[in-house]
Design a protein around this motif. Structure first.
Motif, PDB file in Angstrom:
ATOM      1  N   VAL A 199       0.919  -1.445  -0.352  1.00  0.00           N
ATOM      2  CA  VAL A 199      -0.043   0.149  -0.196  1.00  0.00           C
ATOM      3  C   VAL A 199       0.761   1.123  -0.442  1.00  0.00           C
ATOM      4  N   HIS A 200       1.520   1.653   0.706  1.00  0.00           N
ATOM      5  CA  HIS A 200       3.110   2.114   1.082  1.00  0.00           C
ATOM      6  C   HIS A 200       3.759   2.374  -0.568  1.00  0.00           C
ATOM      7  N   ALA A 201       3.581   1.858  -1.232  1.00  0.00           N
ATOM      8  CA  ALA A 201       4.947   1.743  -2.772  1.00  0.00           C
ATOM      9  C   ALA A 201       3.135   2.542  -3.288  1.00  0.00           C
ATOM     10  N   TYR A 202       1.772   1.800  -3.634  1.00  0.00           N
ATOM     11  CA  TYR A 202       0.435   2.687  -3.930  1.00  0.00           C
ATOM     12  C   TYR A 202       0.435   3.802  -4.497  1.00  0.00           C
ATOM     13  N   GLU A 214       1.701   9.217  -5.612  1.00  0.00           N
ATOM     14  CA  GLU A 214       2.167  10.781  -5.086  1.00  0.00           C
ATOM     15  C   GLU A 214       3.322  11.040  -6.960  1.00  0.00           C
ATOM     16  N   GLY A 215       3.647  10.488  -7.397  1.00  0.00           N
ATOM     17  CA  GLY A 215       3.900  10.187  -8.146  1.00  0.00           C
ATOM     18  C   GLY A 215       5.553  10.685  -7.697  1.00  0.00           C
ATOM     19  N   ASP A 216       6.520   9.836  -6.698  1.00  0.00           N
ATOM     20  CA  ASP A 216       7.344   9.320  -6.472  1.00  0.00           C
ATOM     21  C   ASP A 216       7.958   8.337  -6.974  1.00  0.00           C
ATOM     22  N   ALA A 257       8.284   4.424  -4.605  1.00  0.00           N
ATOM     23  CA  ALA A 257       7.077   3.971  -4.434  1.00  0.00           C
ATOM     24  C   ALA A 257       8.565   2.340  -4.785  1.00  0.00           C
ATOM     25  N   ALA A 258       9.680   2.606  -6.066  1.00  0.00           N
ATOM     26  CA  ALA A 258      10.526   1.176  -6.205  1.00  0.00           C
ATOM     27  C   ALA A 258      11.341   0.452  -5.005  1.00  0.00           C
ATOM     28  N   TYR A 259      11.168   1.270  -3.541  1.00  0.00           N
ATOM     29  CA  TYR A 259      11.993   1.284  -2.692  1.00  0.00           C
ATOM     30  C   TYR A 259      10.561   0.143  -1.737  1.00  0.00           C
TER      31      TYR A 259
END
Length: 94
Positions: free
Chosen positions: A52-55, A60-62, A66-68
């Motif tokens: 969910v954090h990645a999503y 957000e466009g980061d 997101a990849a992390y």
């Protein structure tokens, strides 16, 4: 609760208290409250919260952040629409 009940709950003023933190975060994300959603999962150590954090960071466009988080969730970086990814995550977490 199934996916349809979960989606129907978006008409309520608050998420069900029975939902776990990742599902609560997705609920708030769907309601447009990115900050509340992020607050719910940012310090959680589990893979579902990381997904969910990645999503959230993708929305957000980061892309770097997101990849992390996709890596922490052991999930591939999504290229789906935000709506499709939201549905996929919700379906898998319910």
């Amino acid at each position: 609760m199934d996916i349809e009940e979960y989606k129907a709950s978006l008409h309520q003023p608050k998420p069900s208290p029975d939902l776990n933190r990742p599902l609560q975060a997705l609920w708030y994300a769907a309601k447009g409250n990115w900050h509340k959603a992020h607050e719910l999962v940012q310090d959680e150590p589990d893979a579902d919260s990381a997904w969910v954090h990645a999503y959230l960071h993708r929305v957000e466009g980061d892309k770097f952040n997101a990849a992390y988080w996709y890596n922490r969730a052991s999930r591939p970086i999504s290229s789906e629409t935000f709506n499709k990814e939201w549905e996929k995550i919700a379906f898998n977490l319910i």
